[in-house]
Structure formats: C-alpha cells, structure tokens
Design a protein around this motif. Structure first.
Motif, PDB file in Angstrom:
ATOM      1  N   ARG A 231     -13.884 -21.601-137.422  1.00 43.56           N
ATOM      2  CA  ARG A 231     -14.728 -20.990-136.871  1.00 43.56           C
ATOM      3  C   ARG A 231     -14.828 -19.665-137.428  1.00 43.56           C
ATOM      4  NH1 ARG A 231     -14.633 -24.618-133.846  1.00 43.56           N
ATOM      5  NH2 ARG A 231     -13.591 -24.902-131.621  1.00 43.56           N
ATOM      6  N   TRP A 232     -15.954 -18.816-137.151  1.00 44.90           N
ATOM      7  CA  TRP A 232     -16.314 -17.670-137.778  1.00 44.90           C
ATOM      8  C   TRP A 232     -16.705 -16.657-136.881  1.00 44.90           C
ATOM      9  CZ3 TRP A 232     -20.465 -14.660-138.369  1.00 44.90           C
ATOM     10  CH2 TRP A 232     -20.262 -13.670-139.438  1.00 44.90           C
ATOM     11  N   ALA A 233     -16.390 -15.434-136.965  1.00 46.70           N
ATOM     12  CA  ALA A 233     -16.894 -14.318-136.145  1.00 46.70           C
ATOM     13  C   ALA A 233     -17.228 -13.117-136.970  1.00 46.70           C
ATOM     14  CB  ALA A 233     -15.889 -13.975-135.158  1.00 46.70           C
ATOM     15  N   THR A 234     -18.237 -12.406-136.383  1.00 50.28           N
ATOM     16  CA  THR A 234     -18.173 -10.992-137.348  1.00 50.28           C
ATOM     17  C   THR A 234     -17.281 -10.318-137.178  1.00 50.28           C
ATOM     18  OG1 THR A 234     -18.808 -10.047-134.945  1.00 50.28           O
ATOM     19  CG2 THR A 234     -20.599 -11.066-136.129  1.00 50.28           C
ATOM     20  N   ASN A 235     -17.242  -8.972-138.241  1.00 55.00           N
ATOM     21  CA  ASN A 235     -16.018  -8.449-138.363  1.00 55.00           C
ATOM     22  C   ASN A 235     -15.682  -7.445-136.957  1.00 55.00           C
ATOM     23  OD1 ASN A 235     -15.796  -8.802-141.082  1.00 55.00           O
ATOM     24  ND2 ASN A 235     -17.306  -7.167-141.631  1.00 55.00           N
ATOM     25  N   ALA A 236     -16.723  -7.209-136.173  1.00 59.30           N
ATOM     26  CA  ALA A 236     -16.707  -6.388-134.833  1.00 59.30           C
ATOM     27  C   ALA A 236     -15.723  -7.254-134.017  1.00 59.30           C
ATOM     28  CB  ALA A 236     -17.708  -5.805-134.383  1.00 59.30           C
ATOM     29  N   ASP A 237     -16.364  -8.563-133.636  1.00 56.64           N
ATOM     30  CA  ASP A 237     -15.748  -9.473-132.847  1.00 56.64           C
ATOM     31  C   ASP A 237     -14.473  -9.969-133.207  1.00 56.64           C
ATOM     32  OD1 ASP A 237     -17.896  -9.400-131.145  1.00 56.64           O
ATOM     33  OD2 ASP A 237     -18.618 -11.258-131.823  1.00 56.64           O
ATOM     34  N   PHE A 238     -14.039  -9.906-134.563  1.00 59.32           N
ATOM     35  CA  PHE A 238     -12.735 -10.625-135.125  1.00 59.32           C
ATOM     36  C   PHE A 238     -11.906  -9.476-134.772  1.00 59.32           C
ATOM     37  CE2 PHE A 238      -9.931 -11.192-138.707  1.00 59.32           C
ATOM     38  CZ  PHE A 238      -9.145 -12.473-138.118  1.00 59.32           C
ATOM     39  N   ALA A 239     -12.150  -8.468-134.901  1.00 52.45           N
ATOM     40  CA  ALA A 239     -11.285  -7.136-135.008  1.00 52.45           C
ATOM     41  C   ALA A 239     -10.886  -7.055-133.272  1.00 52.45           C
ATOM     42  CB  ALA A 239     -11.887  -5.830-135.474  1.00 52.45           C
ATOM     43  N   ALA A 240     -11.875  -7.055-132.640  1.00 51.17           N
ATOM     44  CA  ALA A 240     -11.777  -6.817-131.300  1.00 51.17           C
ATOM     45  C   ALA A 240     -10.851  -8.095-130.599  1.00 51.17           C
ATOM     46  CB  ALA A 240     -12.923  -6.441-130.679  1.00 51.17           C
ATOM     47  N   GLY A 241     -10.609  -9.146-131.061  1.00 51.54           N
ATOM     48  CA  GLY A 241     -10.177 -10.056-130.504  1.00 51.54           C
ATOM     49  C   GLY A 241     -10.974 -11.196-129.780  1.00 51.54           C
ATOM     50  N   LEU A 242     -12.228 -10.933-130.086  1.00 54.49           N
ATOM     51  CA  LEU A 242     -13.411 -11.678-129.251  1.00 54.49           C
ATOM     52  C   LEU A 242     -13.924 -12.914-130.041  1.00 54.49           C
ATOM     53  CD1 LEU A 242     -15.396  -8.555-128.107  1.00 54.49           C
ATOM     54  CD2 LEU A 242     -13.731 -10.103-126.836  1.00 54.49           C
ATOM     55  N   GLY A 243     -13.329 -13.145-131.210  1.00 51.48           N
ATOM     56  CA  GLY A 243     -13.754 -14.540-132.060  1.00 51.48           C
ATOM     57  C   GLY A 243     -12.680 -14.744-132.915  1.00 51.48           C
ATOM     58  N   GLN A 244     -12.824 -15.959-133.644  1.00 56.89           N
ATOM     59  CA  GLN A 244     -11.738 -16.210-134.442  1.00 56.89           C
ATOM     60  C   GLN A 244     -12.309 -16.646-135.859  1.00 56.89           C
ATOM     61  OE1 GLN A 244     -10.179 -19.910-132.888  1.00 56.89           O
ATOM     62  NE2 GLN A 244     -10.810 -19.244-130.845  1.00 56.89           N
ATOM     63  N   ARG A 245     -11.673 -16.802-136.977  1.00 54.47           N
ATOM     64  CA  ARG A 245     -11.803 -17.100-138.161  1.00 54.47           C
ATOM     65  C   ARG A 245     -10.933 -18.259-138.923  1.00 54.47           C
ATOM     66  NH1 ARG A 245     -13.693 -11.309-141.148  1.00 54.47           N
ATOM     67  NH2 ARG A 245     -15.672 -11.147-140.005  1.00 54.47           N
TER      68      ARG A 245
END
Length: 270
Positions: A231-245
C-alpha cells in the motif's frame, strides 16, 4: 487509532509449531495466539510455555478438530503469574498444525503479528536492524528449538557489531540492536543470527515513533519474492490515518555484492 497487524498464510503444517515470543503483562504487552489444525481429522495438541530461564512454567492440553483453530490469550492464564516473558512450543499428535501470534499493548496502541515456525535453522537472516534510525529500534526474539540442549547465539549486524547470549532448551532471549557493543546511534542495516549447537527460530520487532511491526527471520533466500499486500498513501493521508504505507527491506544473503540495478522491485496494481 488504526492498526492492521498482518501474518502470512501457510501452504503446509507440521507436527510442531514454535512461537518465539509470548508475553503477559510484560513490556506493556500481552500475547494472543491461535493454533490451527490443518488436517481433516482431530488432533491432540500440547502447548508448553517456557520462560527465559528455560523453565517449563505451564502446559495446556487441547483437542482441535480438523480445520479448526484454538485461541490462547496469555492474559487469562493464571499459571503464568502476574507477568510472563518467554516462548511457546506447540506439539500435535494425529494432525499437523500452524500458528500465528498477535501482540497487543496494554496501555499504548501498538499491535504486532507474526507466524509460528515449524522448524529452526542454525542461521537466520534478519533484513531489518535499527538503532534509533527513523525514530525506530529493532529487537529480536530468538528461541532455541531444542528441548534438551542449550546453545550460544550470536547476532552479527551488518556494520560489524555483534552480541552473544546463551539460550536454554525451549527458551528465548531478546537481542536489542542498540545494546550491541559499539552500536552507533542512527544505524540502519541488517543482521545474521547464528547458533552454535542447535537450530533456532527468530522474530524481529520494529518499534518507535508510534509505529510497530514484526516479522519472522528467513533461513534461506530466493531470486524471486512476492509480496501480496503493498500500500501507499500521500503524506497527508498517512499522517491522518486515512491511508497505509508498506515499508520493504531487502537483504543480500549471498557472498558477493549486488551491483546497482541488479535488484528490481515491480509494483503491480490491482
């Protein structure tokens, strides 16, 4: 808080499954693990708990039906005392089993998952070793698979530092990268674990900066590896818990260097 601990599936089972790390109210963590009977008939399963001093603290006996799983919550086992730090050996009669473990923090939000291992090796490869790098550290739980003999285990880090400990029968010892003599702050590399007398298994745990994960060491390598979950998410989404890396570490276990471009990672979408 969003956690997604993962463990691999199994293509086969075995008469034994070793869980390198089992905790109860230790390091602010308690372990839950499950044992699955992968055969079609019922199996008699014995679960032995060993502390770090190689003392068998408790034994559980359970019949597991074919295809079914039995769940163990270390936090509910009074025989382990108020706290426990050790490992487990699962032995099956009449069937083959696999196991997977989940470590949950008691007051924090950390969660780690890793698989039980059917057999050990005198050499294990650990593709990630950290000492205060990226805000994280690694610790290795190394379990002696022999139930009758002790062994000396050395963790050799890729920067030339090392640490050696004796591990009793069935027991485990922990190796923290920052505790190796001469280990510099900011180290990011890999490690090789070697046992002098008996096969061992190893689980790596990475933790820090609010992140936590675990992985089983490898006793051999391959030219091709497949990762079914990336998985990969943008910095903003990853920091907000809206995406995974997904963080991938690759270790060269051969005797010669690999030139730039030799190792390639292909990312394939759904």
């Amino acid at each position: 808080v969003k956690n997604r601990p993962l463990s691999n599936g199994f293509s086969t089972g075995g008469s034994q499954s070793l869980i390198a790390s089992v905790l109860k109210n230790t390091f602010d963590t308690t372990t839950r693990f499950s044992v699955q009977n992968v055969t079609s008939t019922s199996a008699s399963v014995v679960i032995d708990f060993y502390n770090t001093s190689a003392v068998k603290v408790h034994t559980m006996n359970q019949t597991i039906q074919g295809g079914s799983a039995y769940f163990v919550d270390a936090g509910t086992i009074s025989q382990l005392g108020t706290s426990f730090n050790g490992s487990a050996v699962v032995t099956a009669t009449g069937g083959d089993v696999v196991s997977t473990a989940l470590e949950l923090e008691l007051s924090g939000v950390g969660a780690k998952a890793f698989e039980g291992v059917a057999a050990g090796s005198t050499k294990f490869y650990m593709p990630s070793a950290l000492c205060q790098a990226f805000g994280a550290n690694t610790a290795y739980a190394v379990q002696n698979t022999s139930l009758s003999a002790s062994t000396n285990v050395t963790v050799n880090y890729s920067n030339g530092t090392s640490e050696t400990k004796s591990i009793g029968p069935g027991a485990k010892q922990s190796f923290i990268a920052c505790n190796a003599s001469g280990m510099p702050t900011g180290f990011s590399g890999a490690a090789v674990i070697e046992s002098s007398a008996t096969p061992v298994i190893a689980v790596g745990k990475a933790y820090g900066s609010g992140l936590a994960t675990a992985f089983v060491g490898a006793s051999s390598g391959a030219r091709y590896l497949a990762l079914p979950y990336v998985r990969w998410a943008t910095n903003a989404d990853f920091a907000a818990g809206l995406g995974q890396r997904t963080f991938i570490t690759i270790q060269n276990i051969g005797s010669s260097s690999l030139a730039a471009g030799t190792v390639k990672v292909d990312y394939i979408d759904k």
